[in-house]
Design an enzyme around this catalytic site. Structure first.
Site, mmCIF file in Angstrom:
data_model
loop_
_atom_site.group_PDB
_atom_site.id
_atom_site.type_symbol
_atom_site.label_atom_id
_atom_site.label_comp_id
_atom_site.label_asym_id
_atom_site.label_seq_id
_atom_site.Cartn_x
_atom_site.Cartn_y
_atom_site.Cartn_z
ATOM 1 C CB SER A 278 -0.897 0.013 1.227
ATOM 2 O OG SER A 278 -0.146 0.438 2.347
ATOM 3 C CE LYS A 279 -1.925 6.784 -2.604
ATOM 4 N NZ LYS A 279 -3.266 7.224 -2.363
#
Ligand code: GLU
Length: 513
Positions: A278-279
């Site tokens: 994820s980010k």
């Protein structure tokens, strides 16, 4: 037909256009593309934009751009059409409605009138009783009167498909091998919402059949959707239901011989902490990697290795080579580590392989897009960039890293970094600049080697170290304290420009306190 007599594959990448194309989606697209390209098949791009609230035009264009950047070209798609289009689901709603209506008519699906609140209450009750959540089948067998009564109340039904009450459904996954689900865990599911829009199950299943897909390769997060889709395939093919609806709604007939596709569920991508990527783990959008200066062929090579391996040793492949060697059999089931350090190292290695011309060409858009240039490069600027290429090759791992080293050279005026000025234009810098200006004015020929000798001569004459002689000159000419090797850099510039900058910078040298 391929040499082995197999039908050439038809595979698709089917993104929902909300947000950017992320590395996970890009890997899915890549594996499908490799499969099609290696086997003379077709790679289809289908845009799953039935969720009007989330889908945007901008996202769709961004996704197409990112796929183009990676070199993953498609044979059929929204921008180029094809025999089984249209390729945007928002343009296929008539078909999905027709299929849902036909399923209703055949008694394979039914109207359900529960409100979201009622379903929520049902869910809570199941939870309280320790039962698995899911539709309890309350409206499976409504009478016509009951239906009319609900409609009269102003309720609008969803359409649900009946799932078997018992037994199992199994299939062979090209990556995971045999997979089995228990029907009792799969409640009747919605295929059309109360507003008449299709759910993912209905739209994707209809299209995968109508477009003649031979294999569905996608992320393993969708594994649990597969039994529902397999059931729908069977219902749509029963008594030619889908073919009839295709004809009635004016959509193209399915490719000859098309039937139920196979499945391959790709392992999850995880970060260093083994949690789903994820980010939090850094960049995940292909566009960000492009902006940072990752080369498409490196991203392709790297993404191919995220889950697939050739023989456990060889890791370097061109896209073309990958099309020859890739197979789903060699995709693993374990989560694949998205190792950004490795990607960076691969990118640096690839940059080292580029010729001067190639590197300059790859750098050109980055320099052109930088705010210093903000447009296209003049022939003189192109010459300058080509001159920098050999000086940058060993010093950058991504293309964008070149900018802080060379951006100054594309300005007409020197813009001084005050920290560099404070650090290097002091003490004996005035003497150095004066001697350097004189020495540089006399350098013959104007080459890196001769400039190096002249500056070394200055250091020797003044009895200072090389750093003390070079840094003031660097700041004077570039405005900052970092650049590619100084003599070769100066040799790329006009001697007059260099000498006048070195002379002018003397005025900036702080006088000793
Ligand atoms: N539109 C779906 C998604 O973006 C595609 C799923 C599939 O490939 O079947 O997750």
């Amino acid at each position: 037909m391929t040499a082995t007599g197999d039908v050439p594959p038809r595979v698709r990448f089917a993104p929902a256009p909300s947000g950017w194309l992320h590395v996970g989606g890009a890997r899915t697209a890549l594996y499908n593309w490799l499969w099609a390209r290696g086997r003379g098949g077709a790679f289809v791009l289908r845009i799953e934009d039935t969720d009007a609230e989330r889908a945007t035009e901008e996202s769709m264009h961004g996704m197409l751009e990112a796929l183009r950047f990676l070199g993953l070209d498609w044979d059929e798609g929204p921008d180029r059409g094809g025999p089984y289009g249209p390729y945007r689901q928002s343009e296929r709603t008539v078909l999905y409605r027709g299929v849902a209506a036909a399923l209703l008519e055949a008694g394979l699906a039914y109207d359900a009138y529960e409100t979201p609140e009622e379903l929520e209450a049902q869910r809570r009750e199941q939870q309280a009783k320790g039962l698995p959540p899911g539709y309890a089948g309350g409206h499976r067998n409504l009478t016509q009167e009951q239906r009319e009564a609900f409609l009269a109340e102003g309720r609008r039904p969803v359409i649900r498909v009946r799932t078997p009450d018992e037994g199992t459904i199994g299939f062979h996954d090209a990556i995971r091998g045999p997979v089995e689900f228990d029907w009792k865990d799969i409640p009747d599911f919605v295929i059309q919402r109360a507003d008449g829009s299709p759910t993912y199950y209905l739209a994707a299943t209809t299209d995968d059949l109508a477009m003649g897909m031979t294999l569905i390769a996608r992320g393993e997060d969708l594994l649990s959707a597969t039994p529902r889709q397999l059931l729908l395939y069977e219902l749509l093919l029963r008594d030619g239901l889908l073919d009839r609806v295709l004809a009635e709604t004016g959509f193209p007939q399915r490719p000859e011989g098309a039937s139920v596709p196979g499945f391959a569920h790709l392992p999850l991508l995880v970060g260093e902490d083994r949690k789903p990527l994820s980010k939090r783990h850094g960049s995940v959008a292909i566009d960000e990697f492009r902006r940072q200066g990752y080369l498409p062929e490196v991203l392709v090579n790297f993404l191919a290795l995220c889950g697939w391996s050739y023989d456990g040793t060889r890791e370097k492949f061109t896209p073309e080579e990958l099309t020859q060697v890739f197979s789903f059999e060699r995709v693993g089931r374990n989560p694949a580590y998205f190792d950004t350090d490795k990607l960076r190292a691969m990118n640096g290695d690839r940059i080292k392989e580029l010729s001067d011309d190639e590197l300059a060409e790859r750098l050109q858009p980055y320099v052109a897009e930088s705010e210093v240039v903000g447009g296209s490069l003049t022939p003189e600027q192109q010459r300058l960039l080509r001159g920098f290429a050999p000086l940058l090759r060993e010093r950058i791992q991504t293309l964008a890293e070149a900018l802080p080293l060379i951006e100054w050279a594309f300005r007409d005026e020197v813009v001084f970094d005050e920290r560099a000025v404070a650090k290097h234009l002091k003490g004996r810098a005035g003497e150095v600049l004066e001697a350097a200006a004189a020495a540089l004015a006399a350098v013959e020929p104007w080459t890196g080697e001769a400039i190096m000798a002249a500056l070394d001569g200055v250091a020797e004459k003044l009895g200072v170290g090389r750093g003390k002689a070079f840094q003031p000159v660097r700041v004077a000419v570039t405005g900052g304290a970092v650049s590619p090797p100084l003599p070769e850099t100066l040799a790329l510039l006009d001697r007059d420009v260099v000498v006048s900058r070195v002379t002018a910078a003397r005025a900036r040298v702080a006088s000793p306190a």
